[in-house]
Design an enzyme around this catalytic site. Structure first.
Site, PDB file in Angstrom:
ATOM      1  N   LYS A  58       0.835  -1.193   0.000  1.00  0.00           N
ATOM      2  CA  LYS A  58       0.000   0.000   0.000  1.00  0.00           C
ATOM      3  C   LYS A  58       0.870   1.243   0.000  1.00  0.00           C
ATOM      4  CE  LYS A  58      -3.493  -1.906   2.868  1.00  0.00           C
ATOM      5  NZ  LYS A  58      -4.171  -1.994   4.105  1.00  0.00           N
TER       6      LYS A  58
HETATM    7  N1  GLU Z   1      -6.174  -7.092   8.086  1.00  0.00           N
HETATM    8  C1  GLU Z   1      -4.991  -7.722   7.596  1.00  0.00           C
HETATM    9  C2  GLU Z   1      -4.466  -6.978   6.365  1.00  0.00           C
HETATM   10  O1  GLU Z   1      -5.141  -6.125   5.849  1.00  0.00           O
HETATM   11  C3  GLU Z   1      -5.252  -9.162   7.212  1.00  0.00           C
HETATM   12  C4  GLU Z   1      -5.338 -10.060   8.404  1.00  0.00           C
HETATM   13  C5  GLU Z   1      -5.503 -11.524   8.081  1.00  0.00           C
HETATM   14  O2  GLU Z   1      -5.759 -11.870   6.923  1.00  0.00           O
HETATM   15  O3  GLU Z   1      -5.403 -12.332   8.975  1.00  0.00           O
HETATM   16  O4  GLU Z   1      -3.370  -7.213   5.965  1.00  0.00           O
END
Ligand code: GLU
Length: 461
Positions: free
Chosen positions: A229
């Site tokens: 990102k």
């Molecule tokens: N929220 C995490 C991310 O955006 C992903 C967490 C997960 O897949 O366990 O990278």
């Protein structure tokens, strides 16, 4: 996977993006693999917005994630937002505290480095946080892509799982949701592999069997550096803005890190569901190559019918061109071969574009009508007059590039192709570069072609 099916447990996967930035290709691909895997197993696919980081999460990013998924046709069976689930997390925090697996730490906490560090910031010192009592042991799990992964958790210390009873953070919320939502397979980016041991410890503390993990390789830039990102990754919606076709983007991304058994490259979404094989996902990072994505887009553009093409291209067409005009109807035939994405259209049709002559004939000097290899004004005029005569014999209804070519070809061959076709093309387009005279005549139409030829003949008189 098979065990689950044998035991009758329905496959449930999830895509859990954090709304802390625009959704980029790598992240989308994680969602795509999870969704395909669920579909392959007649399971369920969940979208979960992981917005517990209040400072970095933004509504705008959540909207971007939803827009991207919709554009790329990723359908989910259920939707959750972590910020709305505080009560659920609270139950688990209490349970962990009651069973002695977590504690409220008010004093200088044991840091994640595993020692009483003097380097603790004021914030950490002040914080009353909830820490997980780490049993400090070896954790082993079998990753569908990476095989056996072993990790000694001693170094992790008693890590924080909540800022307060009302504010659980990453490791805890992820597993609570995965448990509550019945997730059977966690397909996620390899950047999360180091989180897995901590999460498995919490599962064990709760006496729950962890799901099956598949950590997929990250997308790398051409220089092999990680796309994220924050660095180098283009938001998926940027491709939408530039006029890429969603099918092309999906097809390309599915083949990053996964290879079918043969060298086939084109897959529709349904074909991906039939052919994709999580076990064939490679371990190493996959290189994101925008040129290859462009290649895919061209393949999909070529497959569009003229009607589909016009519909999709219409937001990218210049204002002077009405979508119902004859020119618009002729354009797909030529544009399909020339563009990589729909955004290319405005350049092509712009004043200095290769197709700029369609809107209006540029002002050009009469010398331009003379073929460089045989610059003879008198003869060029004769050739233009003859071309005009031939073109006038063609009926409006059959005035296509092919018909014009057939009509003019034998004259051009006898009189010399360059001598006839160069002045003809310049007369029609007034440009140094343009499509051949037949296509150019077809694009502007019979009437306009006749007008422009007469104008060129006057120029040479
Ligand atoms: N929220 C995490 C991310 O955006 C992903 C967490 C997960 O897949 O366990 O990278």
């Amino acid at each position: 996977m098979e065990n689950d099916i044998v035991s009758g447990k329905k496959v449930v996967t999830r895509f859990a993006p954090s709304p802390t930035g625009y959704l980029h290709s790598g992240s989308y691909r994680t969602g795509l693999f999870s969704c395909i895997f669920a579909l392959q197993n007649a399971g369920k696919f969940i979208l979960r917005i992981e917005d517990t980081d209040k400072e970095r999460s933004k509504k705008e990013y959540e909207e971007n994630i939803l827009e991207s998924l919709e554009w790329l046709g990723l359908k989910y069976d259920a939707f959750y937002r972590q910020s709305e689930r505080t009560e659920v997390y609270k139950k688990y925090i209490h349970r962990l505290i009651e069973t002695g697996h977590a504690y409220i730490s008010k004093e200088t906490p044991v840091t994640d480095e595993g020692s009483h560090s003097k380097k603790n910031t004021d914030a950490t010192l002040r914080a009353e946080v909830i820490r997980f009592r780490n049993p400090k042991k070896k954790v082993v799990f079998n990753d569908l892509i990476r095989g056996n992964v072993e990790f000694d958790t001693t170094e992790l210390g008693d890590f924080v799982i909540a800022k307060s009873v009302d504010e659980a953070i990453f490791h805890l919320v992820v597993i609570v949701d995965d448990i509550e939502m019945g997730i059977t397979h966690i397909i996620r980016g390899e950047d999360h592999i180091s989180n897995t041991p901590r999460q498995i410890l919490i599962y064990e503390a709760l006496g729950i069997t962890p799901p099956i993990y598949a950590h997929i390789p990250l997308l790398l830039g051409k220089d092999r550096s990680k796309l994220s990102k924050r660095k180098g990754a283009v938001p998926v919606t940027e491709y939408r803005r530039r006029g890429f076709l969603p099918q092309a983007v999906v097809n390309y991304l599915a083949l990053l890190g996964w290879h079918p058994t043969d060298d086939r490259e084109i897959f529709s979404f349904d074909e991906l569901v039939k052919n994709f094989d999580l076990a064939r996902v490679q371990k190493g990072g996959a290189i994101f190559d925008e040129e290859k994505l462009c290649w895919y887009n061209r393949q999909y553009i070529l497959k569009l019918t003229d009607k589909e093409f016009l519909e999709l291209a219409s937001p990218f067409m210049p204002e002077w061109l009405s979508s119902s005009s004859d020119i618009s109807k002729r354009l797909p035939h030529v544009l399909k071969e020339k563009i990589t994405c729909f955004a290319d259209i405005s350049n092509l049709l712009g004043v200095s574009g290769e197709l700029g002559f369609i809107k209006s004939l540029p002002d050009f000097k009469s010398e331009m009508l003379l073929w460089k290899k045989d610059p003879n004004a008198k003869e060029s005029k004769i050739h233009l007059e003859k071309s005009l005569e031939i073109i006038e014999t063609i009926d409006e209804k059959t005035f296509t590039a092919d018909v014009t070519k057939v009509a003019l070809w034998s004259y051009a061959e006898t009189a010399g192709k360059g001598n006839v076709l160069w002045p003809l093309r310049v007369a029609l387009t007034g440009q140094e570069r343009s499509p051949d005279p037949f296509v150019s005549a077809f694009l502007i139409g019979r009437e306009e072609s006749i007008k422009r030829l007469k104008n060129a003949i006057t120029k040479l008189s």
